[in-house]
Design an enzyme around this catalytic site. Sequence first.
Site, PDB file in Angstrom:
ATOM      1  N   ASP A  40      33.213  37.724  33.183  1.00 19.86           N
ATOM      2  CA  ASP A  40      31.987  36.973  33.503  1.00 19.86           C
ATOM      3  C   ASP A  40      31.775  36.727  34.992  1.00 19.86           C
ATOM      4  OD1 ASP A  40      33.305  34.510  34.202  1.00 19.86           O
ATOM      5  OD2 ASP A  40      33.381  33.936  32.096  1.00 19.86           O
ATOM      6  N   HIS A  73      41.184  28.438  27.625  1.00 17.67           N
ATOM      7  CA  HIS A  73      40.997  29.411  28.713  1.00 17.67           C
ATOM      8  C   HIS A  73      40.375  28.748  29.946  1.00 17.67           C
ATOM      9  CE1 HIS A  73      36.617  30.809  27.505  1.00 17.67           C
ATOM     10  NE2 HIS A  73      36.733  29.509  27.533  1.00 17.67           N
ATOM     11  N   ASP A  94      37.873  38.066  35.738  1.00 14.88           N
ATOM     12  CA  ASP A  94      37.221  37.648  34.492  1.00 14.88           C
ATOM     13  C   ASP A  94      35.925  38.451  34.373  1.00 14.88           C
ATOM     14  OD1 ASP A  94      35.515  36.152  32.685  1.00 14.88           O
ATOM     15  OD2 ASP A  94      36.693  34.343  33.063  1.00 14.88           O
ATOM     16  N   HIS A 118      33.677  30.850  36.454  1.00 18.32           N
ATOM     17  CA  HIS A 118      34.224  29.517  36.187  1.00 18.32           C
ATOM     18  C   HIS A 118      35.474  29.275  37.004  1.00 18.32           C
ATOM     19  CE1 HIS A 118      32.277  31.185  32.534  1.00 18.32           C
ATOM     20  NE2 HIS A 118      31.677  30.002  32.506  1.00 18.32           N
ATOM     21  N   GLU A 120      38.982  38.417  29.395  1.00 24.66           N
ATOM     22  CA  GLU A 120      37.782  37.924  28.728  1.00 24.66           C
ATOM     23  C   GLU A 120      36.877  39.009  28.148  1.00 24.66           C
ATOM     24  OE1 GLU A 120      36.878  34.728  27.920  1.00 24.66           O
ATOM     25  OE2 GLU A 120      38.617  33.767  28.854  1.00 24.66           O
ATOM     26  N   HIS A 122      41.307  34.293  29.190  1.00 22.80           N
ATOM     27  CA  HIS A 122      41.858  33.915  30.490  1.00 22.80           C
ATOM     28  C   HIS A 122      43.041  32.951  30.398  1.00 22.80           C
ATOM     29  CE1 HIS A 122      40.193  34.295  34.867  1.00 22.80           C
ATOM     30  NE2 HIS A 122      41.452  34.664  34.766  1.00 22.80           N
TER      31      HIS A 122
END
Length: 308
Positions: free
Chosen positions: A228, A140, A226, A125, A271, A96
């Site tokens: 995640d 990142h 991302d 995040h 990511e 990222h």
Amino acid sequence: MKVRLLGIPIEDGAGRMGCEMGPSAYRTAGIVEAIAELDHEVEDLGNVTRGPLPTITPPHPHLRRLPEIAAWVGTVTEAAYRASDGALPVFLGGDHALAAGTVPGVARRAAEDGRPLFVLWLDAHTDFHTLDTTQSGNLHGTPVAYFTGAHGFHGCYPPLSHPVPPGNVTMVGIRSVDPAERRALSGSGVTVHDMRALDEHGVGSLVWRFLERVAAADGRLHVSLDVDFLDPSIAPGVGTTAPGGATFREAHLIMEMLHDSGLVSSIDLVELNPFLDERGRTATLMVDLLASLMGRTVMDRPTRSFAA
Ligand code: DIR
Ligand code: MN
Ligand code: MN
Ligand code: MN
């Protein structure tokens, strides 16, 4: 709209190696074919190569690969600016940290075209650390603070020509925020929809409200996705999984709404760590999500229109 793919094989910003293989995994998963199938013209620009390392005196010893990241940020900013000329660029990460280049690059393009830039940050995040607040030292975790013009990057990352106003940034899917990020975000103007907000209001209405703001401002929209952001049960191919993420259905709904809005002007897919993936299933899911954003639907349906 012509679509341009640009691979950015950066892995120095993440805590573990592997994101460098991301662009190849997306190509292997059929990203070119998935977009072409939707009747878009696709051009694959290949991968960018990082420029030479600058000489930097790191303000803190634990910042990991600071000269490499600084070099990438400069290279990527220029490449993103060029790739966004008359086309919709899709940036294939890479970790990222690349958004510290893609966003300033497309922000410059938007400014030259006289349009405000908005950013939709889909992530577990907030990536709102500065070089002074990151505890992990993984860079990142810093792009949003940088591209919104926070102090604490001077003399390290390149000077920023077109900062994005924090009020133009909306984050969705957030569930892991460090104390310093939380302090910096409060009062910053950034809109943060954490998982509690998603559960309570539903992802559809939150995203719809944001899109109406972008349309009312006649803005351009950069989407930074991302891996995640997604729940680890459906997207295991990432080094920083966080439980309780977006479901398959929530993620596709957002992508379909983004398509209907007609507002998206650039996209990061970041990511993905193919070394941690299960036989390409995360890469394939990311390509399917991009296809939804590019217009793939189950059935035809009338498009909701905006009162801009
Ligand atoms: C954590 C995790 N906030 C850090 N950050 C990210 O290392 O600063 N994980 N971006 O993906
Ligand atoms: Mn992130
Ligand atoms: Mn993340
Ligand atoms: Mn941190």
